[in-house]
Design a protein around this motif. Structure first.
Motif, PDB file in Angstrom:
ATOM      1  N   GLN A 170       0.828  -1.203   0.000  1.00 19.65           N
ATOM      2  CA  GLN A 170       0.000   0.000   0.000  1.00 19.65           C
ATOM      3  C   GLN A 170       0.868   1.260   0.000  1.00 19.65           C
ATOM      4  O   GLN A 170       0.553   2.234  -0.688  1.00 19.65           O
ATOM      5  N   CYS A 171       1.953   1.222   0.754  1.00 20.62           N
ATOM      6  CA  CYS A 171       2.862   2.381   0.772  1.00 20.62           C
ATOM      7  C   CYS A 171       3.484   2.604  -0.601  1.00 20.62           C
ATOM      8  O   CYS A 171       3.593   3.743  -1.071  1.00 20.62           O
ATOM      9  N   LEU A 182       2.274   8.888   4.083  1.00 19.82           N
ATOM     10  CA  LEU A 182       2.486   9.499   5.387  1.00 19.82           C
ATOM     11  C   LEU A 182       1.410   9.063   6.379  1.00 19.82           C
ATOM     12  O   LEU A 182       1.689   8.851   7.563  1.00 19.82           O
ATOM     13  N   TYR A 183       0.186   8.900   5.904  1.00 17.58           N
ATOM     14  CA  TYR A 183      -0.902   8.443   6.771  1.00 17.58           C
ATOM     15  C   TYR A 183      -0.656   7.013   7.257  1.00 17.58           C
ATOM     16  O   TYR A 183      -0.791   6.716   8.450  1.00 17.58           O
ATOM     17  N   LEU A 184      -0.289   6.114   6.323  1.00 16.57           N
ATOM     18  CA  LEU A 184      -0.078   4.713   6.683  1.00 16.57           C
ATOM     19  C   LEU A 184       1.069   4.561   7.675  1.00 16.57           C
ATOM     20  O   LEU A 184       0.957   3.833   8.665  1.00 16.57           O
ATOM     21  N   VAL A 185       2.161   5.265   7.417  1.00 12.78           N
ATOM     22  CA  VAL A 185       3.295   5.198   8.340  1.00 12.78           C
ATOM     23  C   VAL A 185       2.946   5.840   9.673  1.00 12.78           C
ATOM     24  O   VAL A 185       3.328   5.348  10.745  1.00 12.78           O
ATOM     25  N   GLY A 230       8.046   4.611  -1.962  1.00 19.56           N
ATOM     26  CA  GLY A 230       6.777   5.179  -2.404  1.00 19.56           C
ATOM     27  C   GLY A 230       6.841   6.686  -2.510  1.00 19.56           C
ATOM     28  O   GLY A 230       6.360   7.279  -3.484  1.00 19.56           O
ATOM     29  N   LEU A 231       7.460   7.325  -1.515  1.00 18.21           N
ATOM     30  CA  LEU A 231       7.629   8.779  -1.567  1.00 18.21           C
ATOM     31  C   LEU A 231       8.542   9.193  -2.722  1.00 18.21           C
ATOM     32  O   LEU A 231       8.321  10.229  -3.354  1.00 18.21           O
ATOM     33  N   ARG A 232       9.549   8.365  -2.989  1.00 15.33           N
ATOM     34  CA  ARG A 232      10.447   8.687  -4.115  1.00 15.33           C
ATOM     35  C   ARG A 232       9.698   8.617  -5.433  1.00 15.33           C
ATOM     36  O   ARG A 232       9.940   9.422  -6.349  1.00 15.33           O
TER      37      ARG A 232
END
Length: 320
Positions: A170-171, A182-185, A230-232
């Motif tokens: 999901q991330c 950011l929400y999942l983490v 995922g952020l990258r």
């Protein structure tokens, strides 16, 4: 056409084709020769069939052509070489290229998690807002430790593996939108921080660390890798760089993310095995923690050490 003369003239090529077709491994030169002899034999079969269709010759030559065809196409069979290439080069290189993202995120989350745990531990009123005294005693007395031995180890390992793989996926998948990652983490950080705060406030901090460390080092690192990559991916279309379009940059990093996603599957399986078999085991606490830390350090050495070398080799090959 004189069939005997035709056969005598080409018998040497056919024998050579039969020899090469029977071998399991061929050099590059022999492979080229095999293809050439197979093409010639197919032409010879066509000539014999159209001019002097001797049934015995046709049967032998047809068998030889079929053997040659099978030898030429057998490279499509399953091979462990792509697996070795993935494990030794592609996966560690992808981990190394994205190290700044997942390492930075991991350090930030660990600092925030420790701060949240400390804050909850020194502010009992926060705990009172969330849990009753009975729920606190149940968590500290039975639920936290009992969670790791509630199911049979192999079933628990599969459950943990599935849940962690789903969260990491999901991330990675939601990274293009940034905020869902950011929400999942953040939710995972909040749950861990609150649980740790309650355990420390009840003087059970040692139990919390003993049952978290054996598997948590590797498990959380995998989560940080999935979230960081995922952020990258999301940043790829926000800031594609000077040489790529937004689409090209996004596609390139999505491919890198797919490599990491596949590699994290067995890595999370190892974390699940640790959580199911090592964390609740009867081994002394220092031994359990040591096992988890050694596995975690070995993975970091693989990601950074092997990954740096693999990335360098991959870049060299691309530049040739």
């Amino acid at each position: 056409m004189d069939l005997d003369a035709y056969l005598a003239e080409r018998r040497g090529e056919w024998n050579r084709l039969e020899t090469l077709a029977a071998r399991r491994k061929l050099s590059a030169t022999e492979s080229d020769e095999l293809v050439l002899l197979y093409q010639r034999a197919a032409t010879h079969l066509s000539v014999v069939r159209s001019r002097t269709p001797d049934p015995v010759v046709l049967a032998d030559l047809s068998r030889l052509v079929l053997a040659g065809r099978a030898a030429v196409t057998r490279g499509n069979r399953f091979s462990l070489r792509p697996v070795a290439d993935f494990v030794l080069y592609r996966y560690p290189a992808a981990l190394y290229r994205t190290r700044r993202w997942w390492a930075t995120l991991g350090i930030l989350m660990m600092v925030l998690g420790a701060a949240l745990t400390w804050y909850v531990a020194v502010h009992p009123d926060v705990i009172a807002l969330l849990l009753s005294d009975g729920e606190v005693q149940q968590l500290v007395g039975t639920d936290f430790v009992g969670y790791y031995s509630e199911f049979q180890a192999q079933n628990f390992a599969l459950q943990v593996w599935t849940n962690n793989a789903l969260l990491t996926a999901q991330c990675l998948a939601s990274g293009v939108l940034i905020l869902p990652v950011l929400y999942l983490v953040g939710v995972n950080l909040l749950n861990t921080g609150l649980t740790g705060g309650v355990m420390f406030e009840q003087d059970a901090g040692g139990t919390f660390l003993t049952y978290l460390a054996p598997h948590g080092c590797l498990e959380l690192t995998c989560l940080f890798i999935g979230a960081g990559v995922g952020l990258r991916i999301g940043w790829a279309w926000i800031s594609p760089g000077p040489t790529l379009s937004r689409r090209e940059s996004l596609v390139a990093w999505v491919r890198e993310g797919m490599v990491i996603a596949i590699g994290l599957v067995p890595t999370l399986a190892v974390a699940g095995i640790l959580e199911a078999f090592v964390t609740p085991s009867a081994l002394p606490a220092p031994v359990r923690i040591a096992i988890g830390v050694i596995v975690w350090l070995a993975f970091l050495a693989y990601a950074i050490g092997r990954g740096g070398w693999a990335a360098l080799e991959t870049d060299r090959n691309r530049s040739r």
